[in-house]
Design a protein around this motif. Structure first.
Motif, PDB file in Angstrom:
ATOM      1  N   GLU A 233       0.628  -0.807   0.109  1.00 44.65           N
ATOM      2  CA  GLU A 233      -0.187   0.054  -0.112  1.00 44.65           C
ATOM      3  C   GLU A 233       1.047   1.578  -0.303  1.00 44.65           C
ATOM      4  N   VAL A 234       0.392   2.454  -0.750  1.00 46.11           N
ATOM      5  CA  VAL A 234       1.180   3.606  -0.420  1.00 46.11           C
ATOM      6  C   VAL A 234       0.472   4.785  -1.292  1.00 46.11           C
ATOM      7  N   HIS A 235       0.415   5.778  -0.261  1.00 45.34           N
ATOM      8  CA  HIS A 235       0.152   6.904  -0.103  1.00 45.34           C
ATOM      9  C   HIS A 235       1.106   8.038  -0.581  1.00 45.34           C
ATOM     10  N   LEU A 236       0.257   8.932  -1.269  1.00 46.20           N
ATOM     11  CA  LEU A 236       1.341   9.694  -2.542  1.00 46.20           C
ATOM     12  C   LEU A 236       0.125  11.059  -2.035  1.00 46.20           C
ATOM     13  N   THR A 237       0.470  12.420  -1.944  1.00 42.77           N
ATOM     14  CA  THR A 237      -0.714  13.298  -1.371  1.00 42.77           C
ATOM     15  C   THR A 237       0.248  14.475  -1.294  1.00 42.77           C
ATOM     16  N   PRO A 238      -0.148  15.922  -1.833  1.00 40.40           N
ATOM     17  CA  PRO A 238       0.425  17.454  -1.891  1.00 40.40           C
ATOM     18  C   PRO A 238       0.715  17.288  -0.790  1.00 40.40           C
ATOM     19  N   THR A 239       2.210  18.178  -1.022  1.00 36.49           N
ATOM     20  CA  THR A 239       2.508  19.030   0.346  1.00 36.49           C
ATOM     21  C   THR A 239       1.700  19.270   1.332  1.00 36.49           C
ATOM     22  N   HIS A 240       1.559  20.874   0.004  1.00 32.94           N
ATOM     23  CA  HIS A 240      -0.297  21.329   0.388  1.00 32.94           C
ATOM     24  C   HIS A 240      -1.057  20.316   0.732  1.00 32.94           C
ATOM     25  N   ASN A 241      -1.210  20.399   1.483  1.00 31.50           N
ATOM     26  CA  ASN A 241      -2.529  19.224   1.843  1.00 31.50           C
ATOM     27  C   ASN A 241      -3.520  20.071   2.389  1.00 31.50           C
ATOM     28  N   ARG A 242      -4.917  21.063   1.632  1.00 34.59           N
ATOM     29  CA  ARG A 242      -5.840  21.580   1.617  1.00 34.59           C
ATOM     30  C   ARG A 242      -6.309  20.451   2.919  1.00 34.59           C
ATOM     31  N   GLY A 243      -6.843  19.362   3.611  1.00 34.03           N
ATOM     32  CA  GLY A 243      -6.868  18.549   4.398  1.00 34.03           C
ATOM     33  C   GLY A 243      -7.127  18.980   6.051  1.00 34.03           C
TER      34      GLY A 243
END
Length: 252
Positions: A233-243
């Protein structure tokens, strides 16, 4: 030599977004790519780009229709008699996604487009992989498949949780056949599916999100890992995480 030379990869949802980027990345590594999606025209455009340096085959299909899924499987059997990689990426969302707007028909659209279609594709892929005692399945889920929130809507969240469970279940049973399954959970990605949100996302925000090419690069990395390893399993998210940013602002 490109690392995937001689491999055959089937990419669903391949006409735009993550699927397009995955197809381009796998072809760049030498894989022969089968491109599937509902609309022929964008698939042909992706195939044209790949044809400059690699090999791509267009097989349009509505993956919620089991007969059409079997037809793609029959094409793969007749043309290649092998399938090494499935990128199970096709998915949908709707604007009226919350409980006060959902209907049985819209629920069917969401479950069939985000979960049932993926399950159908797995049933096509596994016999090829079991026969060779080798194979890789990469499923695009979402952070909504691991965390429950309001943004993506409840049925999308339910379906993507199902994708996560499916992938881990595949590893539990198919590891004895040399088959690996990875579930990919991206955060916000700047793809056309954003156009289905109730509140539009502007270009400045989209530029800060994960880009399809970022996802393609990650899928390439997973596909090139040695066969004795599986990235479960792998997650990939933006550094500027709006949440995260919204949560910080609520604390102020």
């Amino acid at each position: 030599m490109a690392r995937l030379t001689g491999k055959v990869a089937w990419v669903t949802g391949a006409g735009t977004g993550i699927g397009e980027a995955a197809a381009l990345a796998l072809a760049d590594e030498g894989a022969t790519v089968i491109l599937t999606g509902r609309r022929r025209e964008p698939l042909e455009q992706v195939a044209d780009r790949i044809s400059q340096t690699g090999s791509a085959h267009v097989q349009p299909a509505d993956l919620t229709d089991k007969a059409q899924v079997r037809k793609v499987g029959a094409y793969i059997k007749a043309t290649f008699d092998r399938l090494d990689i499935l990128v199970n990426n096709a998915g949908v969302n709707i604007v009226d996604r919350h409980w006060d707007k959902l209907t049985p028909d819209s629920i069917d659209t969401m479950v069939q487009g985000n979960l049932t279609a993926a399950l159908y594709c797995v049933t096509v892929a596994l016999p090829f992989m079991r026969a060779r005692k080798d194979g890789l399945l990469i499923h695009t889920a979402s952070m909504a498949g691991r965390f429950i929130g309001n943004l993506s809507g409840p049925i999308y969240t339910v379906a993507k949780h199902g994708i996560v469970a499916m992938s881990h279940g595949l590893n539990m049973q198919e590891c004895v056949h040399g088959i690996r399954s990875t579930v990919f959970l991206p955060g916000e990605v700047a793809t056309p599916i954003l156009d289905k949100r109730p509140n539009p996302v502007g270009p400045e925000e989209r530029a800060r999100m994960v880009q399809p090419a970022d996802c393609g690069d990650l899928i390439r990395y997973i596909a090139c890992m040695p066969r004795h390893l599986v990235m479960n399993e792998v997650h990939l998210t933006p550094t500027h995480n709006r949440g995260y940013i919204a949560a910080l602002q609520r604390q102020l």
